[in-house]
Design a protein around this motif. Structure first.
Motif, mmCIF file in Angstrom:
data_model
loop_
_atom_site.group_PDB
_atom_site.id
_atom_site.type_symbol
_atom_site.label_atom_id
_atom_site.label_comp_id
_atom_site.label_asym_id
_atom_site.label_seq_id
_atom_site.Cartn_x
_atom_site.Cartn_y
_atom_site.Cartn_z
ATOM 1 N N GLN A 229 0.785 -1.008 -0.006
ATOM 2 C CA GLN A 229 -0.274 0.136 0.371
ATOM 3 C C GLN A 229 1.191 1.212 -0.297
ATOM 4 N N LEU A 230 1.946 0.973 1.230
ATOM 5 C CA LEU A 230 3.239 2.388 0.838
ATOM 6 C C LEU A 230 3.637 2.663 -0.392
ATOM 7 N N ILE A 231 3.701 1.381 -1.225
ATOM 8 C CA ILE A 231 4.371 1.443 -2.882
ATOM 9 C C ILE A 231 3.172 2.052 -3.735
ATOM 10 N N ASP A 232 2.305 1.580 -3.413
ATOM 11 C CA ASP A 232 0.880 1.636 -4.405
ATOM 12 C C ASP A 232 0.636 3.989 -4.241
ATOM 13 N N TYR A 233 1.194 4.084 -2.922
ATOM 14 C CA TYR A 233 0.689 5.729 -2.529
ATOM 15 C C TYR A 233 1.805 6.014 -3.592
ATOM 16 N N LEU A 234 2.708 5.706 -3.526
ATOM 17 C CA LEU A 234 4.180 6.382 -4.379
ATOM 18 C C LEU A 234 4.262 6.350 -5.330
ATOM 19 N N SER A 235 3.340 5.250 -6.086
ATOM 20 C CA SER A 235 3.308 5.314 -7.593
ATOM 21 C C SER A 235 2.176 6.243 -8.018
ATOM 22 N N LYS A 236 1.663 6.463 -8.836
ATOM 23 C CA LYS A 236 1.318 7.764 -9.556
ATOM 24 C C LYS A 236 0.087 6.783 -10.153
ATOM 25 N N ASN A 237 0.303 5.736 -10.397
ATOM 26 C CA ASN A 237 -0.884 5.585 -11.599
ATOM 27 C C ASN A 237 -1.372 4.235 -11.370
ATOM 28 N N ARG A 238 -1.795 4.379 -9.901
ATOM 29 C CA ARG A 238 -2.644 3.516 -9.304
ATOM 30 C C ARG A 238 -4.382 4.378 -9.456
ATOM 31 N N ALA A 239 -4.738 2.650 -10.094
ATOM 32 C CA ALA A 239 -6.554 3.050 -9.802
ATOM 33 C C ALA A 239 -7.328 2.302 -9.212
ATOM 34 N N TYR A 240 -8.533 3.153 -7.907
ATOM 35 C CA TYR A 240 -9.178 2.354 -7.415
ATOM 36 C C TYR A 240 -10.362 2.146 -8.277
ATOM 37 N N VAL A 241 -10.852 1.033 -8.076
ATOM 38 C CA VAL A 241 -12.117 1.580 -9.034
ATOM 39 C C VAL A 241 -13.149 -0.267 -8.119
ATOM 40 N N LYS A 242 -14.495 0.552 -7.994
ATOM 41 C CA LYS A 242 -15.451 -0.519 -7.777
ATOM 42 C C LYS A 242 -15.566 -1.526 -7.922
ATOM 43 N N ALA A 243 -16.112 -3.006 -8.046
ATOM 44 C CA ALA A 243 -16.529 -3.463 -8.916
ATOM 45 C C ALA A 243 -17.595 -5.107 -7.635
ATOM 46 N N ILE A 244 -18.565 -5.913 -8.507
ATOM 47 C CA ILE A 244 -19.148 -6.508 -8.171
ATOM 48 C C ILE A 244 -18.958 -7.732 -9.265
ATOM 49 N N VAL A 245 -19.078 -9.068 -9.126
ATOM 50 C CA VAL A 245 -19.004 -10.013 -9.582
ATOM 51 C C VAL A 245 -20.171 -11.049 -10.241
ATOM 52 N N VAL A 246 -20.576 -10.953 -11.073
ATOM 53 C CA VAL A 246 -21.922 -11.075 -11.668
ATOM 54 C C VAL A 246 -21.247 -12.617 -12.366
ATOM 55 N N ALA A 247 -22.232 -13.713 -11.134
ATOM 56 C CA ALA A 247 -22.007 -14.947 -12.020
ATOM 57 C C ALA A 247 -23.405 -15.610 -13.355
ATOM 58 N N ASN A 248 -22.838 -15.531 -14.424
ATOM 59 C CA ASN A 248 -23.757 -16.115 -15.408
ATOM 60 C C ASN A 248 -24.061 -17.249 -15.667
ATOM 61 N N LYS A 249 -25.110 -17.708 -16.812
ATOM 62 C CA LYS A 249 -25.248 -19.154 -16.933
ATOM 63 C C LYS A 249 -25.964 -19.970 -15.970
ATOM 64 N N ILE A 250 -27.077 -19.397 -15.475
ATOM 65 C CA ILE A 250 -26.943 -19.800 -13.899
ATOM 66 C C ILE A 250 -28.432 -21.316 -14.458
ATOM 67 N N ASP A 251 -28.658 -20.350 -15.574
ATOM 68 C CA ASP A 251 -30.162 -20.950 -16.144
ATOM 69 C C ASP A 251 -29.517 -22.876 -16.345
ATOM 70 N N MET A 252 -27.799 -23.031 -16.852
ATOM 71 C CA MET A 252 -27.271 -24.438 -16.988
ATOM 72 C C MET A 252 -26.686 -25.122 -15.328
ATOM 73 N N THR A 253 -26.694 -24.191 -14.240
ATOM 74 C CA THR A 253 -26.485 -25.033 -13.340
ATOM 75 C C THR A 253 -27.234 -25.350 -12.018
ATOM 76 N N LYS A 254 -28.885 -25.227 -12.797
ATOM 77 C CA LYS A 254 -29.592 -24.904 -11.714
ATOM 78 C C LYS A 254 -29.654 -24.346 -10.275
ATOM 79 N N GLY A 255 -29.041 -23.710 -9.596
ATOM 80 C CA GLY A 255 -28.848 -22.581 -9.306
ATOM 81 C C GLY A 255 -27.526 -23.502 -8.058
ATOM 82 N N GLU A 256 -27.171 -24.192 -8.457
ATOM 83 C CA GLU A 256 -25.930 -24.800 -7.920
ATOM 84 C C GLU A 256 -24.666 -24.559 -8.160
ATOM 85 N N ASN A 257 -23.729 -23.656 -6.454
ATOM 86 C CA ASN A 257 -22.503 -23.634 -7.240
ATOM 87 C C ASN A 257 -22.388 -21.797 -6.694
ATOM 88 N N ILE A 258 -24.196 -22.206 -6.507
ATOM 89 C CA ILE A 258 -24.532 -19.850 -6.168
ATOM 90 C C ILE A 258 -24.437 -20.014 -5.128
#
Ligand SMILES: Nc1nc2c(ncn2[C@@H]2O[C@H](COP(=O)(O)OP(=O)(O)OP(=O)(O)O)[C@@H](O)[C@H]2O)c(=O)[nH]1
Ligand SMILES: [Mg+2]
Length: 371
Positions: A229-258
């Protein structure tokens, strides 16, 4: 090219040294120094490569109230999802790398126009330029939210872990805040450290890292950061981005894994299970996107007129009355007398407020201006 290969060679050597050095209190500062050197060499390499013309990045014109990117391995259903969310048709096929450039679409939700970018699939090694990795990764540095799409038929934690590794290596930090550090370079006096809390890393390590960047500096640290994190601060090229995960194709897994939340590499990730093809949970996904973007809807009520609930003004969370004025017209700030507000942000309906009043989602606002 010779220069680039020299840098690459040095990077390799340092990576090998870090890998073969036992991490303990006695070696911590040495490893910190190596990591700082590594970060600088990688930045240098990026600069050289882009100077040589490679990886200029995709040309994307941002539009709408916010921008969201669809990101994931090839063939997980990214383009199918773009079509379902925005109506934009692009080639969908059952093989890898169907999409080779950025395809933008516009999703309408709660009166907001949310730009969605469909990106080519990323692969392992994207951060060092495999596939169109460099272009893809540079495209997600300036977005408001990343949707990490995974295929629920395959190992979900593995897919998430691989993708965040590639992004991390490219300087993109997901769901992280920039570290609470301040470093002020000086002309003399060496490196001085002041801390408001006790840290796991030693002062010796902090000095070893900072001295790779500055000879003289005041370092003020207000949270328990690690060397990365200290190196992150010193490096000028870090980008902080929000993210969420989308699990697709649940029609094939019938909800298992989810599951709705998953722990990957020590961090919690929210998972939205969907089927782009069978249109399962797409409204839920739209809602999640809107709420993660932290947008609010403001309804404008003209004096003596009616409110148009279909056309809210979309602003970022914690927007002020002043932001409403600015979005209406530059002149509204100068001519502003007061505003009347109805909704969650005020104590009673029709309360009189000033420019610095903080608004909340679905507030109704009337601006009263001077003549
Ligand atoms: N069963 C099922 N198949 C899906 C779903 N979404 C997409 N597919 C199929 O998966 C294949 C890949 O879909 P695309 O939308 O082209 O995937 P992509 O991620 O854009 O692929 P690239 O552009 O190659 O990276 C196609 O055959 C789609 O019909 C889904 O929810 N369920
Ligand atoms: Mg595609």
């Amino acid at each position: 090219m010779r220069y680039i290969s020299d840098i690459e060679k040095q990077i390799k050597e340092i990576e090998e040294e870090i890998f073969s050095t036992q991490y303990n209190k006695a070696t911590e500062h040495h490893i910190g120094k190596l990591k700082a050197k590594l970060a600088q060499l990688k930045e240098q390499l990026e600069r050289e490569k882009s100077r040589k013309g490679g990886g200029k990045g995709f040309l994307i014109k941002k539009s709408g109230d916010a921008t969201v990117a669809i990101l994931g391995f090839p063939n997980v259903g990214k383009s199918t999802l773009l079509k379902q969310l925005t109506g934009v048709e692009t080639k969908v096929a059952d093989y890898d790398f169907t999409t080779i450039k950025v395809i933008p679409g516009m999703m309408k939700h709660n009166g907001a126009n949310i730009q969605i970018l469909d990106l080519p699939g990323i692969i392992k090694g994207a951060s060092v330029g495999r596939g169109r990795g460099r272009e893809i990764l540079s495209a997600i540095r300036n977005i408001d939210l990343a949707l990490i799409i995974v295929d629920s038929n395959n190992n979900i934690p593995n897919q998430i872990s691989e993708i965040i590794k590639e992004l991390y290596a490219a300087g993109i930090r997901l769901n992280e805040k920039p570290p609470d550090i301040k470093i002020v370079p000086k002309s003399e006096g060496g490196i001085n450290i002041s801390k408001t809390i006790s840290l796991k890393i030693s002062d010796k390590t902090i000095k070893a890292i900072v001295s790779e960047y500055y000879v003289n500096a005041d370092v003020i640290i207000k949270e328990d950061v690690n060397e990365d994190q200290l190196i992150d601060y010193l490096s000028k090229n870090r980008a902080y981005v929000k993210a969420i995960v989308v699990a697709n194709k649940i029609d094939m897994t019938k909800g298992e894994n989810i599951i709705d939340e998953i722990l990957v590499d020590g961090k919690k990730w929210k998972i939205i299970p969907v089927s782009a093809k069978e249109k399962i949970n797409l409204n839920l996904l739209k809602k999640e996107i809107f709420s993660e973007l932290n947008l609010i809807r403001i309804y404008l009520k003209p004096i003596g007129g009616d409110i148009d609930y279909n056309k809210p003004m979309i602003l970022k969370k914690d927007a002020l009355v002043e932001d409403v004025c600015k979005k209406l017209h530059r002149d509204f700030v100068n001519k502003f007398k007061y505003a009347l507000v109805w909704g969650k942000s005020v104590k009673y309906p029709g309360q009189r407020v000033g420019l610095d009043h903080v608004l909340e989602d679905e507030d109704v606002v009337t601006i009263i201006s001077k003549r």
